[in-house]
Design a protein around this motif. Sequence first.
Motif, PDB file in Angstrom:
ATOM      1  N   THR A 347       0.811  -1.213   0.000  1.00 33.48           N
ATOM      2  CA  THR A 347       0.000   0.000   0.000  1.00 33.48           C
ATOM      3  C   THR A 347       0.850   1.272   0.000  1.00 33.48           C
ATOM      4  O   THR A 347       0.526   2.227  -0.704  1.00 33.48           O
ATOM      5  N   THR A 348       1.914   1.294   0.783  1.00 30.05           N
ATOM      6  CA  THR A 348       2.680   2.543   0.876  1.00 30.05           C
ATOM      7  C   THR A 348       3.903   2.540  -0.022  1.00 30.05           C
ATOM      8  O   THR A 348       4.516   3.573  -0.215  1.00 30.05           O
ATOM      9  N   GLY A 349       4.246   1.398  -0.549  1.00 25.62           N
ATOM     10  CA  GLY A 349       5.434   1.324  -1.381  1.00 25.62           C
ATOM     11  C   GLY A 349       6.662   1.111  -0.533  1.00 25.62           C
ATOM     12  O   GLY A 349       6.642   1.331   0.678  1.00 25.62           O
ATOM     13  N   PRO A 350       7.758   0.705  -1.161  1.00 25.33           N
ATOM     14  CA  PRO A 350       8.997   0.539  -0.401  1.00 25.33           C
ATOM     15  C   PRO A 350       9.467   1.888   0.124  1.00 25.33           C
ATOM     16  O   PRO A 350       9.413   2.887  -0.596  1.00 25.33           O
ATOM     17  N   GLN A 351       9.901   1.921   1.373  1.00 23.44           N
ATOM     18  CA  GLN A 351      10.274   3.210   1.987  1.00 23.44           C
ATOM     19  C   GLN A 351      11.728   3.537   1.646  1.00 23.44           C
ATOM     20  O   GLN A 351      12.658   3.062   2.291  1.00 23.44           O
ATOM     21  N   ILE A 352      11.888   4.345   0.605  1.00 24.09           N
ATOM     22  CA  ILE A 352      13.222   4.681   0.114  1.00 24.09           C
ATOM     23  C   ILE A 352      13.683   5.965   0.807  1.00 24.09           C
ATOM     24  O   ILE A 352      12.926   6.935   0.864  1.00 24.09           O
ATOM     25  N   PRO A 353      14.913   5.974   1.321  1.00 22.05           N
ATOM     26  CA  PRO A 353      15.377   7.197   2.001  1.00 22.05           C
ATOM     27  C   PRO A 353      15.550   8.366   1.031  1.00 22.05           C
ATOM     28  O   PRO A 353      15.725   8.150  -0.173  1.00 22.05           O
ATOM     29  N   PRO A 354      15.504   9.602   1.519  1.00 21.55           N
ATOM     30  CA  PRO A 354      15.695  10.758   0.650  1.00 21.55           C
ATOM     31  C   PRO A 354      17.089  10.752   0.026  1.00 21.55           C
ATOM     32  O   PRO A 354      18.048  10.301   0.657  1.00 21.55           O
ATOM     33  N   GLY A 355      17.192  11.244  -1.171  1.00 22.37           N
ATOM     34  CA  GLY A 355      18.503  11.298  -1.825  1.00 22.37           C
ATOM     35  C   GLY A 355      18.366  11.272  -3.338  1.00 22.37           C
ATOM     36  O   GLY A 355      17.263  11.323  -3.883  1.00 22.37           O
ATOM     37  N   GLU A 356      19.501  11.227  -4.001  1.00 24.33           N
ATOM     38  CA  GLU A 356      19.542  11.185  -5.465  1.00 24.33           C
ATOM     39  C   GLU A 356      20.477  10.074  -5.906  1.00 24.33           C
ATOM     40  O   GLU A 356      21.516   9.876  -5.284  1.00 24.33           O
ATOM     41  N   ALA A 357      20.114   9.397  -6.952  1.00 29.81           N
ATOM     42  CA  ALA A 357      21.029   8.386  -7.496  1.00 29.81           C
ATOM     43  C   ALA A 357      20.815   8.282  -8.992  1.00 29.81           C
ATOM     44  O   ALA A 357      19.716   8.527  -9.505  1.00 29.81           O
ATOM     45  N   TYR A 358      21.896   7.956  -9.678  1.00 28.45           N
ATOM     46  CA  TYR A 358      21.819   7.760 -11.128  1.00 28.45           C
ATOM     47  C   TYR A 358      22.523   6.465 -11.446  1.00 28.45           C
ATOM     48  O   TYR A 358      23.694   6.283 -11.098  1.00 28.45           O
ATOM     49  N   PHE A 359      21.802   5.544 -12.035  1.00 29.11           N
ATOM     50  CA  PHE A 359      22.411   4.254 -12.341  1.00 29.11           C
ATOM     51  C   PHE A 359      22.213   3.936 -13.815  1.00 29.11           C
ATOM     52  O   PHE A 359      21.112   4.083 -14.350  1.00 29.11           O
TER      53      PHE A 359
END
Lengths: 424, 226
Positions: A347-359
């Motif tokens: 329901t809430t989705g995986p709780q991803i921490p704040p930040g930026e990434a490029y892969f």
Amino acid sequence: MATEYTFQDNAAKNASAAAVAAGHLPDDAPIFDTEKMSLSMGPSHPSTHGVLRLQLELDGDDVSHCEPVIGYLHRGDEKIAENMTYNQFVPYTDRLDYLAPLANNVAYVLAVEKLAGLKVPPRCAAIRVLVAELARISSHLLGYGSFAMDTGAWTPFLYQFTEREKLYTLFEELTGARLTTSYTRIGGVTRDLPEGWLGRVSDFCDQFLPRLEEMLAMLTRNKIFMDRTVGVAVISKEDALAYGLTGPNLRGSGIGFDLRKDKPYSGYEQYEFDVPTGTVGDCYDRYLCRGEEMRQSVRIVRQIIKNMPDGPWYADDTEEARRIFAPPKDKVLTKMEELINNFMITTTGPQIPPGEAYFEAENPKGALGFYIVSKGGGVPWRMKIRSPSFCTLSILPKLCKGVMMTDIVAILGSLDFVMGDCDR
Amino acid sequence: MSDAISETNTTATSGIVATLREKFPQSAEKITPRASADHPAVNVPADAAVAILTYLRDEHGYEMLSDLTAVDWAEGSSPRFTVVWHLLSVTINPGVCLRVAADCASDTEPEMPSVAGIWPAANWHERETFDMFGIVFTGHPDLRRILMWDGYPHHPLRKEFPLAGMDDELPDPEVEAETKARLVAAPMAGGPFVASTGNLNLAESEPRAKDQSWSEENPKPENLKG
């Protein structure tokens, strides 16, 4: 927009024609006064590999200007991604490069995992590499077949489809679908390998290699094919870099850059394989690169099958992973805690921490990149998809200038793009 | 993220920041490290962006512009738009990636100098960013829409643009005159389910058809009518 396509030098041409008609011939008047014409090639044309429109300016049979018009397949995938949870977006990645959906799935989850700092066990990483390499073979096969057909050969097209069907049967057994596989999950894969599947992949490899040699032999020394491709649309190293080409289109120009070697992910550094590069950068070199890459993919697949690690195919049960990775179904159906956890992540989705990434991952068409900006929670704030086909097509105006009309078909085939990937 | 990554990242970022500050003393204050989960990242001022990117390409081996995009931080934020360049070194330090970001000065009419003169790859990327966000790249040789049709009035990746789309004229006025049809926004009732960034607050973040779920009983809001 119903705007008429006009060219600046038409006026000069018309003035020249008027001078000829009036009998005032200038000293340097051409013997034949040709008039340029504009021609729309596509968006629905068998040789444009999807809904790509080329606005051409032709001088006789020579192309004096080519402008790609894209956007006919634009579905707003990035907007959609910003409105749903990370897990919900996995099926949408199938629709990017729909000739290699498994490779897209892998690239996407690796990007999210990179942002989340999630580690997956060796078996999961090996399975991902395995399916990505099979997807590469599948994609290159179609690229090979359609390129052959573009240059006038029909038989290779039929041969490659036979092999591709066998791969699709393997994909179906693994994922339940032939085209839209949606196989990987953030923190793992949907399910473990079916019993005996690795043996069947191994059997496929055994019979595929001789067939591949047979297929490549049909084109590699084919007089017509060579006449159509050798020396056509040469991309210099400098141009390939400046236009951001990746994958076989970059390597065909002689730059041996491969993300699997130069920026390894998912344990690619463990496997032995070569990165083929071209010498000239013409259509023929790009074809040769793809052919060799298929051989190398089989080599990787065989190494994986030989050393497939045991153990879990999903993320370790850490506190961090429990907020990101939905538990495997057998646990959900037998334990209350896991059921609750599954409900929360669904329901809430995986709780991803704040930040930026490029892969970026090395996909069959080139580097597929995901730039994700997270503000925390289950939904990305911004997701940019760097699609290899978009960058590839941007070089077309330069490549097509001065070639003949029929060369355009060969050029498009040699670049091996897919519009779902380009337009997103 | 693992500690090893963040440590390397921090060291590399501070190295690049120091180098750039030394090279561009007039912009030194505005060259700052950028929080990043992976690659070294640096914030630069918009007016020095072209010079800095050229320097990074020529002196540090970032030959390839891997990606160019923007982030919209939503209405009310200031600065609202950030342009992000991802540079990649291919031949000199293969695989080394660097993120450079610059905020647009204006929140309503954002502008950024074009780098299409440095990397031709930027040509299409900038056209796409202009199309989707409305950021004008000054000095771009041919800044036109690329994915939407010419004359389309909106910028779909801006945060205020609804997922369902907006009512609008058809791309071809002749077709519209003939068919009397218009582009109609998609009703979102019943899905696709959308979610919002929430912190385990089910009432807010649970996926659902949001305010775009109009029907005969629940008519479409006025502001979504084109």
